[in-house]
Motif scaffolding. Structure first.
Motif, PDB file in Angstrom:
ATOM      1  N   GLN A  37      51.287 -21.644  57.014  1.00 25.11           N
ATOM      2  CA  GLN A  37      50.434 -21.680  55.800  1.00 25.11           C
ATOM      3  C   GLN A  37      51.200 -21.875  54.579  1.00 25.11           C
ATOM      4  O   GLN A  37      50.900 -22.829  53.470  1.00 25.11           O
ATOM      5  N   PHE A  52      43.662 -28.057  56.522  1.00 30.85           N
ATOM      6  CA  PHE A  52      42.757 -26.896  56.501  1.00 30.85           C
ATOM      7  C   PHE A  52      42.059 -26.810  57.944  1.00 30.85           C
ATOM      8  O   PHE A  52      41.890 -25.642  58.411  1.00 30.85           O
ATOM      9  N   ASP A  53      41.693 -27.880  58.601  1.00 34.77           N
ATOM     10  CA  ASP A  53      41.206 -27.780  60.106  1.00 34.77           C
ATOM     11  C   ASP A  53      42.104 -27.226  60.868  1.00 34.77           C
ATOM     12  O   ASP A  53      41.960 -26.244  61.716  1.00 34.77           O
ATOM     13  N   ASN A  55      44.434 -25.237  60.203  1.00 34.25           N
ATOM     14  CA  ASN A  55      44.801 -23.737  59.703  1.00 34.25           C
ATOM     15  C   ASN A  55      43.661 -22.797  60.325  1.00 34.25           C
ATOM     16  O   ASN A  55      43.774 -21.684  61.082  1.00 34.25           O
ATOM     17  N   SER A  56      42.425 -23.320  60.365  1.00 39.20           N
ATOM     18  CA  SER A  56      40.957 -22.833  61.036  1.00 39.20           C
ATOM     19  C   SER A  56      41.354 -22.559  62.420  1.00 39.20           C
ATOM     20  O   SER A  56      40.947 -21.343  62.932  1.00 39.20           O
ATOM     21  N   LYS A  57      41.859 -23.657  63.031  1.00 42.00           N
ATOM     22  CA  LYS A  57      42.251 -23.573  64.409  1.00 42.00           C
ATOM     23  C   LYS A  57      43.183 -22.506  64.758  1.00 42.00           C
ATOM     24  O   LYS A  57      43.159 -21.650  65.617  1.00 42.00           O
ATOM     25  N   ALA A  60      41.463 -19.099  64.529  1.00 34.07           N
ATOM     26  CA  ALA A  60      40.749 -18.898  65.490  1.00 34.07           C
ATOM     27  C   ALA A  60      41.581 -18.443  66.769  1.00 34.07           C
ATOM     28  O   ALA A  60      41.240 -17.541  67.644  1.00 34.07           O
ATOM     29  N   LEU A  77      35.419 -19.801  65.691  1.00 37.87           N
ATOM     30  CA  LEU A  77      35.302 -20.838  64.891  1.00 37.87           C
ATOM     31  C   LEU A  77      33.717 -21.165  64.385  1.00 37.87           C
ATOM     32  O   LEU A  77      33.409 -21.343  63.186  1.00 37.87           O
ATOM     33  N   VAL A  85      35.908 -13.107  59.023  1.00 36.97           N
ATOM     34  CA  VAL A  85      37.042 -13.996  58.639  1.00 36.97           C
ATOM     35  C   VAL A  85      37.911 -13.199  57.863  1.00 36.97           C
ATOM     36  O   VAL A  85      39.089 -13.075  58.050  1.00 36.97           O
ATOM     37  N   SER A  89      41.704 -11.710  58.619  1.00 28.05           N
ATOM     38  CA  SER A  89      42.867 -12.194  57.491  1.00 28.05           C
ATOM     39  C   SER A  89      43.353 -10.704  57.346  1.00 28.05           C
ATOM     40  O   SER A  89      44.593 -10.434  57.104  1.00 28.05           O
TER      41      SER A  89
END
Length: 113
Positions: A37, A52-53, A55-57, A60, A77, A85, A89
């Motif tokens: 990040q 961003f995609d 990071n989301s993965k 998850a 996801l 979320v 975090s």
């Protein structure tokens, strides 16, 4: 401490729990995630849609592994709302040794006395 997330899977809200504290492998995974990040946000021009995609993965994947594969990365996801979320975090922050903001406020008020 018990951890819990509730994901919507097949249209139904399903709870998932973990009672163990974060172990070294989760702490290490949180450090790797943080490093990715920092690199992502430090890029010239900032993060891309692909960043961003990814990071989301990664988040998850962390969530799935933290909860001992009780749900898949795809489940997280597609089924985690904003509240859950935030739960993940906060777990990542805890793995990194970040204090809970409420605890910091309590510490500050105690120091003033």
């Amino acid at each position: 401490m018990a951890y819990e997330v509730k994901l919507i899977i097949n249209g139904k809200k399903e709870p998932f729990k973990r009672t163990e504290p974060p172990f070294l492998k989760e702490i290490t995974r949180a450090l790797v995630l943080q490093q990715h990040q920092v690199r992502m946000y430090g890029k010239n021009g900032g993060p891309t849609d692909k960043d961003f995609d990814n990071n989301s993965k990664e988040i998850a994947k962390f969530a799935s592994q933290f909860f001992k594969d009780q749900f898949t990365q795809e489940d997280f996801l597609n089924g985690a709302d904003g509240e859950n979320v935030t739960v993940i975090s906060n777990i990542i922050d805890q793995c990194l040794g970040v204090k809970n903001p409420d605890d910091i406020d309590i510490d500050k008020s105690k120091a003033k006395k």
